[in-house]
Each structure stands twice: as C-alpha cells, then as structure tokens.
Design a protein around this motif. Structure first.
Motif, PDB file in Angstrom:
ATOM      1  N   VAL A  80     -32.588  35.374 -13.200  1.00 47.07           N
ATOM      2  CA  VAL A  80     -33.352  36.280 -12.342  1.00 47.07           C
ATOM      3  C   VAL A  80     -32.376  36.973 -11.395  1.00 47.07           C
ATOM      4  CG1 VAL A  80     -35.506  34.976 -12.474  1.00 47.07           C
ATOM      5  CG2 VAL A  80     -33.840  34.421 -10.687  1.00 47.07           C
ATOM      6  N   PRO A  81     -32.743  38.155 -10.903  1.00 47.45           N
ATOM      7  CA  PRO A  81     -31.817  38.888 -10.017  1.00 47.45           C
ATOM      8  C   PRO A  81     -31.455  38.076  -8.766  1.00 47.45           C
ATOM      9  CG  PRO A  81     -33.629  40.298 -10.726  1.00 47.45           C
ATOM     10  CD  PRO A  81     -33.978  38.909 -11.178  1.00 47.45           C
ATOM     11  N   GLU A  82     -30.226  38.207  -8.329  1.00 51.09           N
ATOM     12  CA  GLU A  82     -29.762  37.457  -7.167  1.00 51.09           C
ATOM     13  C   GLU A  82     -30.609  37.754  -5.929  1.00 51.09           C
ATOM     14  OE1 GLU A  82     -25.617  36.600  -4.682  1.00 51.09           O
ATOM     15  OE2 GLU A  82     -25.601  37.808  -6.536  1.00 51.09           O
ATOM     16  N   TRP A  84     -33.652  37.957  -5.765  1.00 50.67           N
ATOM     17  CA  TRP A  84     -34.866  37.150  -5.804  1.00 50.67           C
ATOM     18  C   TRP A  84     -34.637  35.719  -5.306  1.00 50.67           C
ATOM     19  CZ3 TRP A  84     -37.924  38.051 -11.011  1.00 50.67           C
ATOM     20  CH2 TRP A  84     -38.179  39.422 -11.169  1.00 50.67           C
TER      21      TRP A  84
END
Length: 265
Positions: A80-82, A84
């Motif tokens: 998941v994107p950092e 997030w």
C-alpha cells in the motif's frame, strides 16, 4: 466431482479414528475444508466430526491468526502507498478476541472460534482458539514478544504432549514448526507492530520485538520428518491427512534448523 456419496460427520469421524486420532487427545488442526470434498453440513460438520472423535476429554486447537493486523510498511501482497501507513496504524480497530475475525487460515478456524465454549488467546497477530477441558490453559498468557514460542499456545500444546493434524494441507501451514524457530538462539529478530485494545475500549498502535518467521524451508523439514516414519499419512474424506506428535515434530525441527540454518539451540 467424482466421489460416490457425500461425506458426513459419521464418515469423517471414522476416517479420523482410522488415522489414529483418539478420544482425549489434544490436537492442533490445520485444514483445507475444500480438500475434504463434499461434506453434508460443510465446515460445521467437519468440526463436529473432530469433536465427536476427541470426546469430552479432548481439546481441539486451531490457529485464528490476524496477519492483516501488521505493520503496513511490510505489506507485499499487495503493498500500500507509504502515505497510507500512518492512517492504517491509527485507524485499524484494536484486536479483540471476541470480535476480530481470523484471516488466511481457512474457514474451519472461524467456525471453531464461534463455537459455544471456545476461548481464544489475545495475541493481536497469531492468536489461537481452543475447545475442550484444556482450552483455557492452552490460550492463557500469550505474550506479545513470544508469539510462537514457549509461552504461546504452541508451547502449551508441546507441554501437554499434543498432536498435530494436517487436514488437506502441507507443512507450509504447520505452525508448530515455528516453535522450533523460537528455540534457535541465533534466530533473527525484528520489530513488530499491531493495533491493540486500550483498557477504555479504544485502540492504539503498539510495537515490540520478536523472532522473525521464515517458512521457506518448512516443506523440506516436513519431508525429512516424514522420512523418519514419525507421521501417519492417510485419507480423511477426499483429503490427504497427516497426524503426528507435536513434540516429535518440534524436536526434530529444532535439530534440523540447528544444522541447516546454522543456529545453536
């Protein structure tokens, strides 16, 4: 599907007894219910068959792990994107043994977890649920920093001379091999993180350090263990099943890891 008739509680119980499971046993079960074939009553019937064989003196133990309650910085499937990460850490509900569902351990543990009388350990990542007279003893005192070690339910099953049943799955699912990892003096350790409940019912993110798991060699350990003749292999329903002494397995795996992983226990 080419099985002649549906499997039932009675036929599965007969298969389990034929494999060697007995009344009064403490047994840790890893399972793929799909591998059993068509069962009248599905997963509920499979659990009922296990309980019928174990009887009132036996104890059934299952993994109810919650591997999604981990640090998102390490997620790979998918990542998941950092951006997030802090949101996930702050917003994930704290682990609640009564409410948090298990993940990625099959459907049978969820049925056991919800069964009347079941109790569950309170580790936020690798909890276990149990049914039977030794259940409370097995799940008690599950320490954050000894997730799969001596003070975990795995260690309790070892002390009780319990058994392991692989029902339609392989040694890559055999959690007891982690107890051998925890017994390695040089086992690598890493920071862990999970959302846990506060006493007031809220949630907060907690970090701690524990052994870093590595299942890559578990299938080879299992194959080498079976080569000693220490596991009984047979059929339960349509599934290949393996029944073994957990002590024998863990003791073998501890020595195997000493040799092949270069540790000293």
């Amino acid at each position: 599907m080419d099985q002649a008739t549906p499997h039932t509680i009675e036929s599965l119980a007969a298969d389990l007894r034929g494999l060697g499971l007995a009344a009064g046993d403490v047994v840790l079960v890893h399972s793929s219910v799909r591998a059993l074939g068509f069962v009248a009553g599905g997963t509920q019937a499979a659990v009922a068959a296990l309980l019928e064989v174990l009887g009132p003196a036996g104890t059934l133990v299952v993994p109810t792990h919650t591997s999604d309650n981990t640090d998102p910085a390490g997620w790979q499937a998918p990542p998941v994107p950092e951006a997030w990460w802090p949101v996930i850490r702050a917003a994930t509900p704290g682990f609640d043994p009564a409410r948090t569902p298990s993940r990625y351990v099959g459907v049978l543990p969820e049925v056991v977890r919800a069964w009347p009388g079941a109790v569950r350990s309170d580790h936020p990542q690798v909890s276990f649920a149990a049914l039977g007279p030794r259940a409370a003893e097995i799940v008690a005192g599950h320490r954050l920093d000894d997730a799969l070690g001596e003070q975990s339910p795995l260690g309790a099953v070892y002390r009780l001379d319990g058994r392991v049943l692989l029902l339609g799955c392989g040694y890559d699912s055999n959690t007891s091999l982690h107890l051998a990892e925890w017994r390695q003096a040089a086992a690598p350790r890493a920071e862990q993180g999970a959302s846990v409940l506060r006493p007031d019912g809220g949630s907060h993110w907690l970090t701690w350090t524990d052994v870093q798991t590595d299942e890559d060699d578990f299938p080879q350990i299992g194959a080498d263990f079976e080569a000693t003749g220490a596991a009984v292999v047979g059929r339960v329903g349509e599934a290949t099943a393996r029944l073994m002494s957990q002590r024998a397995l863990v003791d073998f795996a501890t020595g195997w890891m000493d040799t092949h992983r270069g540790g000293v226990s």
